[in-house]
Scaffold this active site. Structure first.
Site, mmCIF file in Angstrom:
data_model
loop_
_atom_site.group_PDB
_atom_site.id
_atom_site.type_symbol
_atom_site.label_atom_id
_atom_site.label_comp_id
_atom_site.label_asym_id
_atom_site.label_seq_id
_atom_site.Cartn_x
_atom_site.Cartn_y
_atom_site.Cartn_z
ATOM 1 N N LYS A 45 0.826 -1.207 0.000
ATOM 2 C CA LYS A 45 0.000 0.000 0.000
ATOM 3 C C LYS A 45 0.861 1.258 0.000
ATOM 4 O O LYS A 45 0.551 2.245 -0.680
ATOM 5 C CB LYS A 45 -0.925 -0.009 1.219
ATOM 6 N N LYS A 55 1.483 11.882 6.060
ATOM 7 C CA LYS A 55 1.717 10.734 6.946
ATOM 8 C C LYS A 55 2.184 9.521 6.155
ATOM 9 O O LYS A 55 3.168 8.869 6.503
ATOM 10 C CB LYS A 55 0.433 10.431 7.716
#
Length: 304
Positions: A175, A244
Site C-alpha cells: 500500500k 503521513k
C-alpha cells in the site's frame, strides 16, 4: 447468522462506513465503534448493527475485528490501550487492519496479538469512498495462509479485487508503494499544471492534451477535476494523510537502505501545505499551494 463469524469494525470514516455497511448487508452480526461523528454510527445501527463501548468489549464479542484508522499511533492505542483489543482478546481472534500503516508497527501488533493466540491481517485498501459504498474496493492482504482463508469471505463483502501479497506486513508495504506512486503524481501534476499556467497554457487545455495520452490515468482525471472544474470533493484524501503516508514510505526506504530522492521531494510539498494550515484540504488542492509559491492564482487561470 449463527454459522457466520461475528464481525467488529472500528473507524467509520470515508472508507469505513461503506465497508461496514457491506459486511452487515452480507448477513454478518456486526459490532461497531466510531468517534465523534454519529451519522455513520446511527446509519449502521438502523441496519441492525450493535455499538460497542470499547475495543476491549468488541474483542470479547467478535471473531474478526476490522480497523480502518488514520495512523499507526491510533492503531497501537486501539490495540494496546487499557481497554484495547488485546485486553479482551481471546484465542482465535483475527484483527484485519485496513488502515494505511507503518509496516514496522504492523509487525509489532501482529506479534503482540499472536501472544494472545490471535492472528493479525493487514488488508489496506485501494479505491474511493464511492467504491467502499459499492463494495468494489481492492485489498492488498498480508497474512499467513490460514488467517487469509478465514477472513477471505468477509473481505469479499467489501472488496472486488483481493491480492494475497505475502506474510503479515506485506500488505502495508504494498500500500505504501501504491501511495508513493499516487501521491508523487499529486506533486508532479501540481507542478506541471502550475508551469503550464505560468507559460500561458490553461488547465483545461493541459487536461485536454494529457488525458487521452499515455500519461493520462484515473488519478489524473480526479486530480484535474479539481484543478479545472474546481470540484472540491473529486479526490477526498487529505493532505495530512498524504504527508503521513509519505513519511511511512520514507521510513520504509530508510530501513531498506534505499535512496529515495523522489519520495523525499514529494513529501516536502505535503509537509509545506500542512505547515501553512492546509492539512485538511485534499490532495488535488496541493496545486493551489504550488501555484501560490509561484505567485499565481490557479483558480483564476482555470476560468480561462
Amino acid at each position: 447468522m449463527a454459522d457466520k463469524q461475528v464481525i467488529g469494525f472500528i473507524g467509520l470514516g470515508f472508507m469505513g462506513h461503506g465497508m461496514a455497511k457491506n459486511i452487515r448487508q452480507a448477513g454478518y452480526e456486526l459490532w461497531i465503534k466510531g468517534r465523534k461523528n454519529r451519522t455513520p454510527i446511527d446509519n449502521l445501527l438502523a441496519m441492525g448493527a450493535n455499538e460497542a463501548t470499547s475495543p476491549r468489549e468488541m474483542a470479547e464479542k467478535c471473531d474478526v475485528i476490522h480497523l480502518c484508522l488514520s495512523t499507526s499511533a491510533q492503531v497501537e492505542a486501539t490495540m494496546l490501550g487499557e481497554d484495547g483489543i488485546l485486553a479482551g482478546a481471546r484465542p482465535g481472534l483475527i484483527v484485519v487492519d485496513a488502515s494505511t500503516a507503518d509496516p514496522a508497527s504492523t509487525e509489532r501488533m501482529a506479534k503482540a496479538l499472536a501472544e494472545k493466540g490471535g492472528s493479525y491481517v493487514d488488508a489496506p485498501l485501494g479505491g474511493t469512498p464511492v467504491q467502499a459504498e459499492e463494495g468494489t474496493l481492492s485489498a492488498m492482504v498480508g497474512a499467513d495462509a490460514a488467517a487469509f482463508d478465514a477472513v477471505l469471505p468477509v473481505i469479499q463483502t467489501w472488496a472486488k479485487t483481493i491480492t494475497h501479497v505475502g506474510e503479515v506486513g506485506a500488505g502495508h508495504k504494498m500500500k505504501l508503494l501504491m501511495n508513493f506512486i499516487g501521491l508523487s503524481y499529486g506533486a508532479l501534476f501540481s507542478e506541471a499544471s502550475v508551469l503550464a499556467a505560468k507559460v500561458g497554457i490553461s488547465p483545461a487545455v493541459f487536461r485536454e492534451v494529457i488525458s487521452p495520452s499515455r500519461m493520462g490515468n484515473g488519478f489524473f482525471e480526479t486530480f484535474m477535476a479539481y484543478v479545472v472544474d474546481r470540484d472540491r470533493d473529486s479526490h477526498k484524501f487529505t493532505i495530512e494523510n498524504a504527508a503521513k503516508d509519505m513519511g511511512y514510505l520514507n521510513d520504509m526506504a530508510t530501513g531498506a537502505g534505499v535512496m529515495n530522492v523522489m519520495a523525499g521531494a514529494a513529501r516536502q510539498y505535503y509537509l509545506h501545505a500542512m505547515s501553512t494550515g492546509h492539512d485538511q484540504d485534499y490532495v488535488p488542492h496541493l496545486s493551489d499551494r504550488v501555484a501560490a509559491l509561484n505567485g499565481i492564482d490557479l483558480a483564476d487561470f482555470a476560468k480561462k
